[in-house]
Design a protein around this motif. Structure first.
Motif, PDB file in Angstrom:
ATOM      1  N   UNK A  16       0.836  -1.200   0.000  1.00 38.65           N
ATOM      2  CA  UNK A  16       0.000   0.000   0.000  1.00 38.65           C
ATOM      3  C   UNK A  16       0.873   1.252   0.000  1.00 38.65           C
ATOM      4  N   UNK A  17       2.014   1.135   0.611  1.00 40.73           N
ATOM      5  CA  UNK A  17       2.935   2.262   0.607  1.00 40.73           C
ATOM      6  C   UNK A  17       3.412   2.532  -0.822  1.00 40.73           C
ATOM      7  N   UNK A  18       3.731   1.407  -1.511  1.00 39.75           N
ATOM      8  CA  UNK A  18       4.228   1.543  -2.877  1.00 39.75           C
ATOM      9  C   UNK A  18       3.166   2.150  -3.791  1.00 39.75           C
ATOM     10  N   UNK A  19       1.944   1.620  -3.646  1.00 37.24           N
ATOM     11  CA  UNK A  19       0.913   2.122  -4.551  1.00 37.24           C
ATOM     12  C   UNK A  19       0.570   3.570  -4.208  1.00 37.24           C
ATOM     13  N   UNK A  20       0.610   3.884  -2.964  1.00 42.69           N
ATOM     14  CA  UNK A  20       0.357   5.250  -2.536  1.00 42.69           C
ATOM     15  C   UNK A  20       1.396   6.181  -3.143  1.00 42.69           C
ATOM     16  N   UNK A  21       2.610   5.657  -3.063  1.00 41.07           N
ATOM     17  CA  UNK A  21       3.715   6.433  -3.584  1.00 41.07           C
ATOM     18  C   UNK A  21       3.492   6.744  -5.078  1.00 41.07           C
ATOM     19  N   UNK A  22       3.156   5.679  -5.873  1.00 38.48           N
ATOM     20  CA  UNK A  22       3.002   5.902  -7.322  1.00 38.48           C
ATOM     21  C   UNK A  22       1.795   6.788  -7.608  1.00 38.48           C
ATOM     22  N   UNK A  23       0.783   6.712  -6.826  1.00 45.17           N
ATOM     23  CA  UNK A  23      -0.395   7.552  -7.033  1.00 45.17           C
ATOM     24  C   UNK A  23      -0.070   9.026  -6.816  1.00 45.17           C
ATOM     25  N   UNK A  24       0.659   9.263  -5.784  1.00 47.34           N
ATOM     26  CA  UNK A  24       0.930  10.665  -5.480  1.00 47.34           C
ATOM     27  C   UNK A  24       1.975  11.261  -6.402  1.00 47.34           C
ATOM     28  N   UNK A  25       2.793  10.393  -7.007  1.00 49.74           N
ATOM     29  CA  UNK A  25       3.940  10.973  -7.670  1.00 49.74           C
ATOM     30  C   UNK A  25       3.847  11.174  -9.174  1.00 49.74           C
ATOM     31  N   UNK A  26       2.717  10.840  -9.802  1.00 50.84           N
ATOM     32  CA  UNK A  26       2.656  11.176 -11.228  1.00 50.84           C
ATOM     33  C   UNK A  26       1.311  11.792 -11.566  1.00 50.84           C
ATOM     34  N   UNK A  27       1.313  12.615 -12.638  1.00 52.80           N
ATOM     35  CA  UNK A  27       0.076  13.260 -13.070  1.00 52.80           C
ATOM     36  C   UNK A  27      -0.108  13.044 -14.562  1.00 52.80           C
ATOM     37  N   UNK A  28      -1.364  13.117 -14.986  1.00 47.90           N
ATOM     38  CA  UNK A  28      -1.657  12.962 -16.399  1.00 47.90           C
ATOM     39  C   UNK A  28      -1.878  14.325 -17.027  1.00 47.90           C
ATOM     40  N   UNK A  29      -1.414  14.447 -18.250  1.00 46.86           N
ATOM     41  CA  UNK A  29      -1.573  15.703 -18.973  1.00 46.86           C
ATOM     42  C   UNK A  29      -2.203  15.419 -20.324  1.00 46.86           C
ATOM     43  N   UNK A  30      -3.091  16.315 -20.714  1.00 53.40           N
ATOM     44  CA  UNK A  30      -3.638  16.244 -22.052  1.00 53.40           C
ATOM     45  C   UNK A  30      -2.672  17.005 -22.952  1.00 53.40           C
ATOM     46  N   UNK A  31      -2.279  16.385 -24.042  1.00 51.16           N
ATOM     47  CA  UNK A  31      -1.281  17.016 -24.892  1.00 51.16           C
ATOM     48  C   UNK A  31      -1.777  17.018 -26.330  1.00 51.16           C
ATOM     49  N   UNK A  32      -1.890  18.201 -26.912  1.00 49.26           N
ATOM     50  CA  UNK A  32      -2.345  18.277 -28.296  1.00 49.26           C
ATOM     51  C   UNK A  32      -1.183  18.646 -29.206  1.00 49.26           C
ATOM     52  N   UNK A  33      -1.059  17.896 -30.304  1.00 49.35           N
ATOM     53  CA  UNK A  33      -0.040  18.227 -31.302  1.00 49.35           C
ATOM     54  C   UNK A  33      -0.773  18.705 -32.554  1.00 49.35           C
TER      55      UNK A  33
END
Lengths: 161, 731
Positions: A16-33
């Protein structure tokens, strides 16, 4: 049996620590080209994360699903060609002149404002190759802005999800 | 031998591009199946769904919609961000917004074939080659069109009957004229797509004007209630891009078949509308027509085009090789100034040269000094006494390619001493201008001071060897020679070669004629009017007989010639003997299928096929028979069958003409003149006339028929010939 009773709670905590860690540490971005109005085949576009030393750190997205053309994206190929990491989840179709594409890319939060860069490399069959069609500092300001391209890309726009 | 510029360019282009056309056709055949296999996926949808419905349902299911597209197969593709924040693209049912399948991945075989088809794996170089070959294909289609028009005798005869001289040529022409349009479409679109890839089309970018927007102008309407979206059908939308953000300056971007729209994301107002320029629309159509995407029917047509192109390459080269074998004019033994007889040949495809060569060799064998040349090589001949002209006719009575200058040359260079001349014309009665050029040459020379006619112009239909023999006889008599010409050996088509057992043979009657009934030992398909080819021994030429089908047996009527090896041999056969012979199908001379009334005209043994047709006339079509025989006793051979047929209602009337009975010689053509009214009516209501017998009789009969149609119906016989109402089988 006793041992298992001890191991399971430990595992639960660790996982749970690991998954918590990955949840908090990345974000999604919408990217248009948005592409320029060039004529010819669809462009191969690779979005990479560049570390402060100027080296490739991670491949974030590949537009172009026929790997026989990957070596035309020369600079990135030097990095990726040796490792051949699995790209399936982050691959889409090529886009042609005048078209736009919107993708979702995922970036670790701790890379923000730390001297990392985002690089958009483009290559079109029988035409040019641009090592850094678009390249900009990965700052919290830039990930919600519009940046002009120098080659096949007219501009890219980013927006946090 | 000279060949026309059209045929030459047709051939040269084919040689240059054949390898690439083979590659493109084979890969094209494979690629034709891509749209077909895609169409079998059942992602097809209700055509009436509006954009509003789709957006409404789709936005209920997903966090955000990025694009909605209708692809070339008419499947609706949505690109969305899922509630989990992932982007995903898939086929949807536009009525419900539900995902119905993942995108069809291009099968590796199709990727491979596509690449080979458009660039031969050579990138730009390959693209260029393929584009150029497409262009060559256009040129070949045009030169082919001109060749067909010329050979058929005018554009209005483009679809008239083609003469079946040999398999390759016949089907090259038949397929060529039907597939001309699809081939041109494939070639033109191929060139267009290549030009597009090389950016050689005029530049056409369209740009939208983005209006200045003030935040205060925002009036918010829900997307699903936009007037545009409520009326626009999803199948009319090629692509609908959603605004990137909620910023008022981000718009809906809509691509329709013929234009692009920018739509305000809050009000639904169209802020910019740009029609596609023609160049862009042509590109779209080129792609659709070249790939067949979205339609099974057109994909099948494209497949057929590929198959046909392969066939054209095969048959075209096969023809060329055959032609090369037979076209050579033989090497002269004597110079032009030492020969007493000069043979001049006018030939388009080379077949006339074959006959001229036979004549040339026969004369040489007789110790004559002969010189042979093309008609265009006409000049003066010091020792010559006579000149014999063998000529075909090209198109609408024009000269063949190697005779174009002949008439001018004879005017510029009249002979030094008066020359006798004879003209032999080669052609086909199926063409309106039958042997026209031979007539032109004949009448030109007849009025020329330097020439004197020795024999009247003689015409040979469909390379008939028997007609040629007849002329040889005439010529021999006129020149006091005994020329013997052997027919070249032909190979028989072994597929239809069978053993036949003699079932019945009548004795010779007073005309030296007898009937022979043969039963095939193994089943073979044939009809009355087909030919039975028989060769008495391997060194002899083949002799053909028109057959009657009675039951499953072949019945022949044969006249025994004293010198005829074949007829003599057959006349000695006994019941139970076996012979080997070949059935040759003669579709031109089959009994009409529908219940059309038929007039049958025959002389001598030409009656044979009619006996079979009458016998098999179970449908009781109206048949009227006119026969020319020598004596009343000649009729005895056939009377049994014919009386029975009249009794059974299979034969309506029969009339005989006897040429050796009484003082007055009556020929079959004389019977026709008495029946002028009847024959005219018969033709007028679509009846068929079939003629079988000797060439002399045929020509006389055709003359009479011409007279009848022109005086009574005010129409030329040609009209009815074109209408397939006149069928000939004469020898």
């Amino acid at each position: 049996m006793k041992k298992i009773r001890i191991i399971i709670p430990i595992l639960v905590v660790v996982l749970s620590f690991m998954s918590f860690k990955s949840l908090t540490e990345s974000s999604k971005y919408k990217c248009m080209i948005q592409m320029t109005n060039y004529t010819g085949e669809g462009a191969y576009i690779v979005i990479s994360l560049i570390n402060p030393e100027g080296n490739y750190e991670k491949t974030l997205y590949v537009k172009g699903d026929d790997d026989e053309w990957y070596n035309t994206v020369e600079s990135w190929w030097d990095f990726y060609g040796k490792r051949r990491t699995d790209l399936d989840a982050i691959t889409g179709a090529t886009i042609s002149g005048g078209e736009r594409a919107i993708n979702v890319i995922e970036i670790d939060n701790d890379k923000l404002d730390k001297g990392y860069k985002l690089r958009f490399e483009t290559a079109v069959e029988d035409q040019d190759y641009y090592t850094s069609d678009v390249e900009f500092d990965l700052t919290s300001q830039n990930v919600k802005s519009k940046i002009e391209g120098k080659g096949f890309i007219r501009y890219i726009r980013m927006m946090p999800q | 031998m000279t060949i026309s510029i059209w045929r030459f360019s047709h051939l040269i282009l084919a040689i240059l591009s054949s390898v690439f056309i083979i590659l493109a056709s084979v890969t094209g055949m494979i690629l034709a199946f891509e749209p077909i296999s895609n169409q079998f996926e059942s992602y097809n949808i209700n055509d009436d769904t509006t954009v509003a419905t789709t957006i409404d349902n789709l936005s209920n299911r997903y966090d955000e919609i990025l694009t909605i597209q209708t692809d070339e197969n008419n499947f609706v593709v949505a690109s969305v961000i899922t509630n989990e924040g992932e982007s995903d693209t898939f086929y949807i049912n536009p009525e419900t917004g539900k995902k119905i399948g993942s995108l069809i991945e291009k099968a590796p075989i199709f990727s491979f074939a596509t690449n080979l088809h458009r660039s031969l794996f050579l990138k730009s170089t390959g693209r260029f080659i393929v584009g150029l070959v497409s262009f060559f294909l256009i040129l070949m289609a045009f030169s082919g069109l001109i060749l067909i028009v010329k050979r058929q005798g005018g554009i209005h005869r483009y679809f008239s009957k083609v003469i079946n001289e040999n398999f390759d040529q016949y089907y090259h022409v038949i397929f060529g004229r039907w597939l001309l349009i699809p081939i041109l479409i494939v070639a033109f679109t191929g060139v267009y797509l290549s030009l597009e890839k090389f950016a050689l089309l005029p530049e056409t970018t369209i740009s939208h004007k983005y209006p200045e927007m003030l935040t205060s102008e925002i009036d918010t309407t829900s997307i699903a209630s936009f007037e545009l979206f409520k009326t626009l059908k999803i199948t009319d939308v090629k692509r609908l891009e959603f605004p990137f953000s909620e910023d008022i300056e981000d718009y809906f971007f809509i691509t329709l078949k013929d234009k692009e729209l920018l739509v305000n994301q809050y009000s639904g107002a169209i802020v910019s509308e740009q029609d596609y320029p023609l160049i862009k629309l042509l590109s779209q159509w080129s792609l659709i027509l070249h790939t067949g995407q979205g339609t099974i029917f057109w994909s099948m047509v494209l497949f057929l085009v590929c198959v046909a192109l392969l066939f054209f390459i095969y048959s075209g080269f096969a023809m060329t090789l055959k032609r090369r074998k037979k076209v050579g004019i033989p090497k002269n033994k004597f110079s032009k100034d030492t020969a007493e007889i000069v043979i001049l040949v006018g030939s388009e495809t080379g077949s006339t040269i074959g006959f001229a060569t036979l004549f040339y060799n026969a004369l040489l064998a007789h110790g004559k000094t002969v010189f042979i040349a093309e008609m265009n090589a006409y000049t003066t001949y010091k020792q010559a006494q006579q000149i014999v002209i063998f000529t075909a006719t090209y198109g609408e009575g024009d000269s063949p390619i190697n005779a174009t200058k002949f008439i001018n040359l004879t005017n510029q260079t009249p002979p030094n001493q008066p020359l006798e001349f004879s003209v032999l014309g080669f052609g086909s009665l199926l063409y309106p201008e039958y042997c026209k050029y031979a007539e032109v040459v004949d009448s030109h020379l007849a009025t020329h001071k330097g020439f004197q006619q020795q024999l009247e112009v003689f015409k040979i239909n469909n390379q008939s060897f028997n007609a040629f023999q007849t002329w040889i006889k005439q010529w021999s008599t006129a020149n006091g020679l005994e020329l013997i010409i052997k027919q070249p050996l032909e190979t028989l088509n072994s597929k239809y070669t069978r053993q036949f057992k003699v079932v019945k043979r009548t004795n010779l009657n007073n005309d030296q004629t007898f009937m022979l009934q043969l039963k095939p030992t193994k089943k073979v398909k044939f009809q009355s009017g087909d030919l039975l080819a028989f060769r008495p021994n391997v060194n002899e030429a083949v002799r053909q007989y028109s057959v009657a089908k009675i039951g499953d047996d072949i019945v022949l009527s044969i006249k025994k010639h004293d010198m005829g090896l074949c007829s003599s041999y057959l006349s000695t056969l006994n019941i139970g003997d076996e012979i080997s012979a070949t059935v040759e199908h003669n579709r031109e001379f089959h009994f009409p299928k529908s219940s059309t009334p038929v007039i049958m005209i025959a002389n001598g043994t030409g009656i044979a096929p009619f006996l079979g047709m009458i016998h098999q006339n179970e449908a009781k079509s109206d048949i009227h028979l006119f026969v020319g025989l020598r004596k009343k006793t000649s009729f005895a051979l056939y009377s049994g069958l014919l009386d029975q047929a009249i009794h059974d209602g299979k034969l309506k009337t029969s009339q005989m003409a006897y040429s050796q009975e009484g003082i007055e010689k009556v020929y079959v053509q004389d019977l026709l003149i008495k029946q002028t009214e009847f024959i005219a009516k018969h033709l007028e209501k679509g009846g068929v006339i079939m003629i079988c017998g000797s060439i002399v009789m045929q020509n006389q009969v055709l003359d009479k028929l011409r007279h009848i149609t022109s005086t009574t119906l005010n129409l030329s016989l040609r009209y009815f010939e074109d209408n397939q109402q006149v069928k000939l089988d004469c020898y």
